[in-house]
Each structure stands twice: as structure tokens, then as C-alpha cells.
Write a protein that holds these residues in place. Structure first.
Motif, PDB file in Angstrom:
ATOM      1  N   ALA A  34      45.336   9.336 -41.729  1.00 56.25           N
ATOM      2  CA  ALA A  34      44.192  10.249 -41.810  1.00 56.25           C
ATOM      3  C   ALA A  34      43.596  10.228 -43.215  1.00 56.25           C
ATOM      4  CB  ALA A  34      44.607  11.664 -41.421  1.00 56.25           C
ATOM      5  N   ALA A  55      41.378   7.387 -43.621  1.00 52.51           N
ATOM      6  CA  ALA A  55      40.143   7.475 -42.837  1.00 52.51           C
ATOM      7  C   ALA A  55      38.963   7.786 -43.754  1.00 52.51           C
ATOM      8  CB  ALA A  55      40.270   8.558 -41.761  1.00 52.51           C
ATOM      9  N   GLN A  56      39.238   8.377 -44.909  1.00 52.70           N
ATOM     10  CA  GLN A  56      38.196   8.699 -45.879  1.00 52.70           C
ATOM     11  C   GLN A  56      37.723   7.464 -46.639  1.00 52.70           C
ATOM     12  OE1 GLN A  56      39.432  11.983 -48.411  1.00 52.70           O
ATOM     13  NE2 GLN A  56      40.703  12.779 -46.758  1.00 52.70           N
ATOM     14  N   LEU A  58      42.560   0.836 -44.039  1.00 47.96           N
ATOM     15  CA  LEU A  58      42.920   0.711 -42.634  1.00 47.96           C
ATOM     16  C   LEU A  58      42.464  -0.641 -42.096  1.00 47.96           C
ATOM     17  CD1 LEU A  58      41.909   4.241 -41.302  1.00 47.96           C
ATOM     18  CD2 LEU A  58      44.207   3.407 -41.803  1.00 47.96           C
ATOM     19  N   ASN A 115      42.091   1.794 -37.767  1.00 49.53           N
ATOM     20  CA  ASN A 115      40.857   2.531 -37.450  1.00 49.53           C
ATOM     21  C   ASN A 115      40.840   2.975 -35.999  1.00 49.53           C
ATOM     22  OD1 ASN A 115      39.022   2.893 -39.690  1.00 49.53           O
ATOM     23  ND2 ASN A 115      38.940   0.671 -39.809  1.00 49.53           N
ATOM     24  N   LEU A 151      42.375   6.328 -35.279  1.00 47.57           N
ATOM     25  CA  LEU A 151      41.694   7.548 -35.706  1.00 47.57           C
ATOM     26  C   LEU A 151      41.104   8.317 -34.531  1.00 47.57           C
ATOM     27  CD1 LEU A 151      39.943   6.297 -38.953  1.00 47.57           C
ATOM     28  CD2 LEU A 151      42.160   7.463 -38.705  1.00 47.57           C
ATOM     29  N   LEU A 210      40.031  16.637 -38.115  1.00 43.71           N
ATOM     30  CA  LEU A 210      39.436  15.344 -38.459  1.00 43.71           C
ATOM     31  C   LEU A 210      38.086  15.166 -37.793  1.00 43.71           C
ATOM     32  CD1 LEU A 210      42.540  13.037 -38.095  1.00 43.71           C
ATOM     33  CD2 LEU A 210      41.453  13.759 -40.194  1.00 43.71           C
TER      34      LEU A 210
END
Length: 126
Positions: free
Chosen positions: A35, A38-39, A88, A93, A96, A122
Motif C-alpha cells: 500500500a 501504491a503512492q 511495484l 499493482n 492494489l 486506499l
């Protein structure tokens, strides 16, 4: 150890797949590390800041484990100083989507943790 009793059926493909997924992704911190990435790609220190409470040793172990599993990549930038960047992979990905769904489910269906207020998921849902 698995029973050899012929009356004991083999687990379904769904159960086998979930067992495999939770063996990796159910480990403490792994979902949070994914997670955090993910940014966007991040160096070790940035990932550590995005995952409060994780120790350097645990983060190093989890990053290595997730890289071996093909969910993230590690790119080493020659120094000085020598720096690593984590990102990722397409497989990471893809995780996510269910991770965001799990966060929404947790917000909607689990009681709040007594020490933590509710926060945005998220998926950005309240």
C-alpha cells in the motif's frame, strides 16, 4: 500434516489459491508495504515513513520477500551514497484492487480499533 483418509476431500482451487495468497500477503506488514508503494516508487527511508511502526530489519525482510515474490522491484542507484528504490511490478499493482476493496470492507464491517480513529481507505472512501 494432511490426512490420507479418502473421505477427506482435496481443497478446492479457491481454497488453495487463498492459502497461497494469505501465506504471503497475510504476513504482518506485507500489505502495508505494498500500500505504501501504491503512492509511487520510494527509497527505503520513504517506505519506512509511509509504514509507521515497522523496524528497519522487518522492512528489509519484507521488501526482500515481496521482491522475490515478484510484487515489487528493487533498483540500486550507484552512489555515493548507494541508494535503493522500490516500485511495484504489474503483479504488485494488480494487488492494489483487492487491497483497496479489503480496506473498504474493513472500514464498513469491522469495529474500529479502540486505539485508532477511523481514517480514509486506499479507495478514498471515508
Amino acid at each position: 500434516m494432511r490426512s490420507t483418509d479418502p473421505q477427506d476431500p482435496e481443497p478446492s482451487p479457491t481454497i488453495r489459491a487463498l492459502t497461497h495468497a494469505f501465506a504471503l500477503l497475510g504476513k504482518r506488514w506485507n500489505g502495508l508495504v505494498l500500500a505504501a508503494l501504491a503512492q509511487g516508487p520510494a527509497g527505503f527511508g520513504e517506505v519506512r515513513e509511509r509504514v509507521p511502526g515497522i523496524s528497519d530489519r522487518m522492512l528489509a525482510d519484507r521488501l526482500h520477500e515481496l521482491a522475490v515474490a515478484g510484487l515489487l522491484t528493487r533498483t540500486v542507484h550507484r552512489g555515493p551514497p548507494l541508494r535503493s528504490q522500490y516500485a511495484l511490478t504489474p503483479h504488485g499493482n494488480a494487488f492494489l484492487i483487492p487491497l483497496a476493496a479489503l480496506a473498504v470492507w474493513a472500514e464498513e464491517h469491522l469495529p474500529p480499533h479502540p486505539d485508532r480513529p477511523r481514517h480514509k481507505t486506499l479507495a478514498g472512501q471515508p
